[in-house]
Design a protein around this motif. Sequence first.
Motif: not given
Length: 319
Positions: A136-141, A146-162
């Motif tokens: 996901l960090y590679n896709l960000k680059e 933006s840093e916030n988009r990366f963070i939001y995307s990360y936690f969206f995937i984590v919560i959805a997976y959980a």
Amino acid sequence: MKKVYPLAFFICILFLIFYAIFAYTGIIFRAETLEEPIGSISGWCERVSSGIFREPMNAFSNIAFMVSGLFIFKILNSDKTNNENKFYGLNKISILYGTAVIFLGPGSMLMHGTHTEWGGWADNLSMMMFIIFPWLYNLKEMGRWSENRFIYSYFFIVIAYALARWFFGGRLGIGLDLFGLSIGLWIISEYLFRFWSTKVRWISGFVGFIVAFIFGITPFEIFSNFDNYWWVLLFWIPAIFSSNKSRTTRKYTPWFFLGTLSFLLAYAIWLQGQPYSPSWFTDSWCNPDSFIQPHAFWHYITAFSTWSFFLFLRTEKQI
């Protein structure tokens, strides 16, 4: 920000204390499954104990992840801020990486220590929280996120997976092994990061088939059982989001290769160190009552991998 390292250290100690208290009082075992009763041999070779850890060495070895994460925070804490590299100094991204590494420890410890369904869920969640980070960090680059988009995307995937893992099980109700897929996405996105071009962008998904082959899944098997392997279509996720060449470069020697090779070694041990999958390795090393447990070495070696990948990411420089 400078309080992150002592705070992380305090939380790790607090987790171990509370685990010991809840285990000693028996509270943590109230939802224990009956599949592997005390005295039997667990699916990871070690004999099931009546102590605070059902698999003592396999559980305790997870401290290696906490140590790795704490060392990461210690280094970040002493760094000067480097605007050209997010893995120097304390910032949202570096803190997230260090936290994901640390959580691998408690997550796996809860599984091997408690033999509960929720412990298994925590273990899988911790692995996902780590493995989705690099791709996901590679896709960000490459996507100029933006840093916030990366963070939001990360936690969206984590919560959805959980949620999906909790309610629908390991394949999320759709036959998807997100951990295995994420390994492929990491290598695909790393390939794109290094060799990006318009042509490479759209052929990059085929790299996923090479990764699958390394892990024992042949193209013939994939296309013969496409209902089970439909997720190979997701190999093109990096291509979709990597619309630009990265503005940074990385040095792959030695840390990326050390991290990759150590993970592959650990994975080989993980495959073999199971009493119900007979092999020369298992027959030789699967001693249920030994302090030397193959699965514990999976933890030690992959903890080293997380450290190696951290040092690899610190080689990133602006072009």
